[in-house]
Motif scaffolding. Structure first.
Motif, PDB file in Angstrom:
ATOM      1  N   TYR A 172       0.720  -1.291  -0.011  1.00  0.00           N
ATOM      2  CA  TYR A 172       0.182   0.130  -0.087  1.00  0.00           C
ATOM      3  C   TYR A 172       0.923   1.241  -0.101  1.00  0.00           C
ATOM      4  CZ  TYR A 172      -3.373   3.535   1.469  1.00  0.00           C
ATOM      5  OH  TYR A 172      -3.994   4.763   1.289  1.00  0.00           O
ATOM      6  N   GLY A 173       1.872   1.373   0.779  1.00  0.00           N
ATOM      7  CA  GLY A 173       2.797   2.507   0.851  1.00  0.00           C
ATOM      8  C   GLY A 173       3.318   2.944  -0.549  1.00  0.00           C
ATOM      9  N   GLU A 174       3.662   1.856  -1.490  1.00  0.00           N
ATOM     10  CA  GLU A 174       4.149   2.184  -2.603  1.00  0.00           C
ATOM     11  C   GLU A 174       3.134   2.482  -3.607  1.00  0.00           C
ATOM     12  OE1 GLU A 174       7.159   0.082  -6.004  1.00  0.00           O
ATOM     13  OE2 GLU A 174       6.774  -0.902  -4.046  1.00  0.00           O
ATOM     14  N   TYR A 175       1.921   1.937  -3.475  1.00  0.00           N
ATOM     15  CA  TYR A 175       0.864   2.179  -4.630  1.00  0.00           C
ATOM     16  C   TYR A 175      -0.235   2.802  -3.854  1.00  0.00           C
ATOM     17  CZ  TYR A 175       4.044  -1.001  -7.112  1.00  0.00           C
ATOM     18  OH  TYR A 175       5.145  -1.558  -7.784  1.00  0.00           O
ATOM     19  N   SER A 176      -0.237   3.663  -2.964  1.00  0.00           N
ATOM     20  CA  SER A 176      -1.275   4.010  -2.286  1.00  0.00           C
ATOM     21  C   SER A 176      -2.330   5.051  -3.257  1.00  0.00           C
ATOM     22  CB  SER A 176      -1.050   4.991  -0.830  1.00  0.00           C
ATOM     23  OG  SER A 176      -0.125   6.082  -1.317  1.00  0.00           O
ATOM     24  N   GLU A 177      -1.574   5.839  -3.969  1.00  0.00           N
ATOM     25  CA  GLU A 177      -2.363   6.649  -4.883  1.00  0.00           C
ATOM     26  C   GLU A 177      -3.079   6.056  -6.008  1.00  0.00           C
ATOM     27  OE1 GLU A 177      -0.987   9.808  -8.207  1.00  0.00           O
ATOM     28  OE2 GLU A 177       0.112  10.152  -6.426  1.00  0.00           O
ATOM     29  N   LEU A 178      -2.400   4.729  -6.516  1.00  0.00           N
ATOM     30  CA  LEU A 178      -3.141   4.218  -7.621  1.00  0.00           C
ATOM     31  C   LEU A 178      -4.160   3.470  -7.021  1.00  0.00           C
ATOM     32  CD1 LEU A 178      -2.875   2.778 -10.279  1.00  0.00           C
ATOM     33  CD2 LEU A 178      -1.637   0.750  -9.332  1.00  0.00           C
ATOM     34  N   MET A 179      -4.051   2.748  -5.466  1.00  0.00           N
ATOM     35  CA  MET A 179      -5.105   1.865  -4.997  1.00  0.00           C
ATOM     36  C   MET A 179      -6.336   3.042  -4.522  1.00  0.00           C
ATOM     37  SD  MET A 179      -4.574  -1.181  -4.988  1.00  0.00           S
ATOM     38  CE  MET A 179      -4.182  -0.628  -6.568  1.00  0.00           C
ATOM     39  N   HIS A 180      -6.096   4.060  -4.273  1.00  0.00           N
ATOM     40  CA  HIS A 180      -7.131   5.125  -4.053  1.00  0.00           C
ATOM     41  C   HIS A 180      -7.911   5.431  -5.381  1.00  0.00           C
ATOM     42  CE1 HIS A 180      -6.854   6.497  -0.035  1.00  0.00           C
ATOM     43  NE2 HIS A 180      -5.711   6.093  -0.078  1.00  0.00           N
TER      44      HIS A 180
END
Length: 149
Positions: A84-92
């Motif tokens: 999540y830390g690395e891909y948080s923007e994508l996941m949001h």
């Protein structure tokens, strides 16, 4: 002096067929399944762009439209809670697409397992299905989805 200048005329050799015409077409909402196996972040983001645009074309109609992304490639790592830390923007962004209408994410359990992930390791807006290929076939045969890649 005029503020607008006319576009330069194209010679016959530059545009022997003229220019394309835009057709005005109203697209009715449809059921679509995307077969997604894309671990390249930029390419995956372009898939989300296409899905989001299609959703807008369909008017985010949750009654007549259905857009399902079946995930079974290296993009699975993007959806892992541990990443999540690395891909948080994508996941949001991906999660927000599920709120705006008929967009759903389904992930192949077999492919996730091959990459070391169980259902509890994946964000909760994703539904885990037993097998990507079987889910794509089921969506086409039983629910009338059209296949997209």
């Amino acid at each position: 002096m005029t503020m607008f200048m006319a576009a330069p005329a194209l010679s016959q050799t530059e545009a022997p067929w003229g220019a394309a015409a835009l057709e005005a077409i109203d697209y009715a909402p449809q059921k679509v399944v995307y077969d997604v196996a894309q671990g390249d972040l930029e390419r995956f983001e372009r898939i989300l762009d296409r899905v989001s645009f299609l959703n807008n074309v369909y008017g985010a109609d949750p009654f007549d439209a259905s857009i399902v992304l079946v995930l079974h490639g290296d993009e699975i790592g993007f959806f892992a809670i541990e990443n999540y830390g690395e891909y948080s923007e994508l996941m949001h962004r991906a999660q927000s697409l599920t709120l705006s209408g008929p967009i759903q994410f389904r992930m192949c359990q077999v492919a996730a397992h091959e990459r070391g992930f169980a259902p509890e390791d994946i964000h909760g807006f994703v539904d885990m299905v037993p097998m990507a290929d079987a889910e794509i076939i089921r969506l086409q045969q039983e629910e009338g989805h059209v296949f997209m890649q």
